[in-house]
Each structure stands twice: as C-alpha cells, then as structure tokens.
Design a protein around this motif. Structure first.
Motif, mmCIF file in Angstrom:
data_model
loop_
_atom_site.group_PDB
_atom_site.id
_atom_site.type_symbol
_atom_site.label_atom_id
_atom_site.label_comp_id
_atom_site.label_asym_id
_atom_site.label_seq_id
_atom_site.Cartn_x
_atom_site.Cartn_y
_atom_site.Cartn_z
ATOM 1 N N GLY A 76 0.805 -1.218 0.000
ATOM 2 C CA GLY A 76 0.000 0.000 0.000
ATOM 3 C C GLY A 76 0.836 1.266 0.000
ATOM 4 O O GLY A 76 0.309 2.371 0.009
ATOM 5 N N GLU A 77 2.166 1.120 -0.036
ATOM 6 C CA GLU A 77 3.056 2.281 -0.047
ATOM 7 C C GLU A 77 3.042 2.934 -1.427
ATOM 8 O O GLU A 77 3.033 2.271 -2.460
ATOM 9 N N CYS A 78 3.049 4.263 -1.434
ATOM 10 C CA CYS A 78 3.050 5.031 -2.663
ATOM 11 C C CYS A 78 4.305 5.893 -2.691
ATOM 12 O O CYS A 78 4.643 6.536 -1.693
ATOM 13 N N ILE A 79 5.022 5.867 -3.825
ATOM 14 C CA ILE A 79 6.216 6.698 -3.965
ATOM 15 C C ILE A 79 6.091 7.545 -5.226
ATOM 16 O O ILE A 79 5.368 7.186 -6.158
ATOM 17 N N GLN A 80 6.793 8.682 -5.237
ATOM 18 C CA GLN A 80 6.850 9.531 -6.418
ATOM 19 C C GLN A 80 8.236 9.419 -7.028
ATOM 20 O O GLN A 80 9.245 9.440 -6.310
ATOM 21 N N LEU A 81 8.270 9.287 -8.344
ATOM 22 C CA LEU A 81 9.540 9.175 -9.058
ATOM 23 C C LEU A 81 9.536 10.101 -10.266
ATOM 24 O O LEU A 81 8.507 10.293 -10.898
ATOM 25 N N ASP A 82 10.702 10.640 -10.574
ATOM 26 C CA ASP A 82 10.875 11.322 -11.847
ATOM 27 C C ASP A 82 11.240 10.260 -12.870
ATOM 28 O O ASP A 82 12.149 9.454 -12.647
ATOM 29 N N VAL A 83 10.527 10.252 -13.980
ATOM 30 C CA VAL A 83 10.767 9.296 -15.055
ATOM 31 C C VAL A 83 11.082 10.114 -16.306
ATOM 32 O O VAL A 83 10.184 10.429 -17.096
ATOM 33 N N PRO A 84 12.357 10.491 -16.497
ATOM 34 C CA PRO A 84 12.706 11.387 -17.601
ATOM 35 C C PRO A 84 12.371 10.819 -18.984
ATOM 36 O O PRO A 84 12.170 11.573 -19.928
ATOM 37 N N GLU A 85 12.275 9.505 -19.105
ATOM 38 C CA GLU A 85 11.929 8.890 -20.395
ATOM 39 C C GLU A 85 10.544 9.328 -20.877
ATOM 40 O O GLU A 85 10.252 9.259 -22.070
ATOM 41 N N LEU A 86 9.697 9.805 -19.967
ATOM 42 C CA LEU A 86 8.355 10.215 -20.367
ATOM 43 C C LEU A 86 8.363 11.503 -21.188
ATOM 44 O O LEU A 86 7.361 11.846 -21.810
ATOM 45 N N ARG A 87 9.488 12.206 -21.218
ATOM 46 C CA ARG A 87 9.580 13.422 -22.044
ATOM 47 C C ARG A 87 9.487 13.097 -23.530
ATOM 48 O O ARG A 87 8.909 13.857 -24.286
ATOM 49 N N ASP A 88 10.097 11.994 -23.945
ATOM 50 C CA ASP A 88 10.126 11.689 -25.379
ATOM 51 C C ASP A 88 9.633 10.279 -25.713
ATOM 52 O O ASP A 88 9.937 9.747 -26.767
ATOM 53 N N HIS A 89 8.878 9.686 -24.803
ATOM 54 C CA HIS A 89 8.286 8.369 -25.041
ATOM 55 C C HIS A 89 6.789 8.422 -24.738
ATOM 56 O O HIS A 89 6.364 9.197 -23.892
ATOM 57 N N GLU A 90 6.036 7.589 -25.409
ATOM 58 C CA GLU A 90 4.631 7.390 -25.069
ATOM 59 C C GLU A 90 4.543 6.111 -24.243
ATOM 60 O O GLU A 90 5.283 5.164 -24.486
ATOM 61 N N VAL A 91 3.648 6.090 -23.275
ATOM 62 C CA VAL A 91 3.446 4.884 -22.470
ATOM 63 C C VAL A 91 2.398 4.029 -23.166
ATOM 64 O O VAL A 91 1.255 4.454 -23.321
ATOM 65 N N LEU A 92 2.804 2.848 -23.617
ATOM 66 C CA LEU A 92 1.841 1.911 -24.199
ATOM 67 C C LEU A 92 1.051 1.224 -23.102
ATOM 68 O O LEU A 92 -0.147 1.035 -23.225
ATOM 69 N N ALA A 93 1.758 0.826 -22.037
ATOM 70 C CA ALA A 93 1.084 0.121 -20.946
ATOM 71 C C ALA A 93 2.019 -0.067 -19.768
ATOM 72 O O ALA A 93 3.228 -0.182 -19.947
#
Length: 131
Positions: free
Chosen positions: A21-38
């Motif tokens: 049930g723990e929630c963490i926040q992360l920077d995911v720099p790949e999201l700048r130039d990638h689309e998330v398929l799933a």
C-alpha cells in the motif's frame, strides 16, 4: 503507475506497491520523449519512442531494455497507423495483457484491437507473433 492530475510535472509519476500500500513519487525522464503503451503487473512500463521503438523500463532501477521495433511486429498494412497524424493511435495501440511470463525472461505484448500478440525472439531483434 497511478494516474496523475493535470498539474503534475510531465515526468513525475506516483507508483503504488499493491502488496504494502506504499506510494512513492519518481521522476521518469523517459516520459519526455516516449509514449506509455502500458504498465505491466510487475511495475514495468512499456514505452514507445518515435512511434516505432519499443522499450521496457523499470522505473525503480532506470533499467531500459530495447525491444524489436513495432514495424517488425505489425504487418505492412498496419504501418500507416503508426503515423503522427493518426487520430486513432491511442486506441489502435492500447496494449492489453502485456507482461513478463513465468520464466522471468519472456515478455509478451498484446494489441487486442489489432488482434496481434507478440514476444521478442531472443535470437534477433524481431518479434515472434500470433495474429
């Protein structure tokens, strides 16, 4: 990966550990130039760069695995659907049931709407697929 409000920075995401049930926040720099398929059940992200290059990212370790391109998975008659102007890209390429098989070394990607199921072959950069 949890859905974020629109005000969230474009590369910061929240991840939920469903066991604790723990929630963490992360920077995911790949999201700048990638689309998330799933996202996968294992917490990995299936990313697409330039609507062609498929990558599997572990956002906790920053490990990025290059998979075969989508053009090697799709029949030639579907290649036009990868174009930037395709308004239906998000629905055509919504990945359903993507994940790691029981042996921890086999990845499977399923495009339900296109009726395509594929897994990268270990011997080369091509997909073994079932249509």
């Amino acid at each position: 990966m949890l859905r974020e409000p629109l005000a969230a920075p474009p590369v910061r995401r929240r991840f939920l550990n469903s066991s604790t049930g723990e929630c963490i926040q992360l920077d995911v720099p790949e999201l700048r130039d990638h689309e998330v398929l799933a996202p996968t059940a294992e917490g990995l992200l299936v990313l697409l760069h330039a609507r062609k290059h498929v990558r599997l990212l572990n956002p906790l370790t920053d490990q990025l695995l290059q998979l075969p391109t989508l053009t090697t998975l799709l029949p030639a008659m579907y290649h036009h659907r990868l174009a930037v102007h395709n308004a239906h890209f998000g629905t055509d390429f919504a990945a359903w049931g993507s994940g790691i098989a029981e042996d921890d070394s086999t990845f499977v990607l399923c495009f339900y709407r296109l009726h395509i199921l594929g897994g990268p072959r270990s011997s080369d950069m091509l997909w073994a697929c079932h249509r």
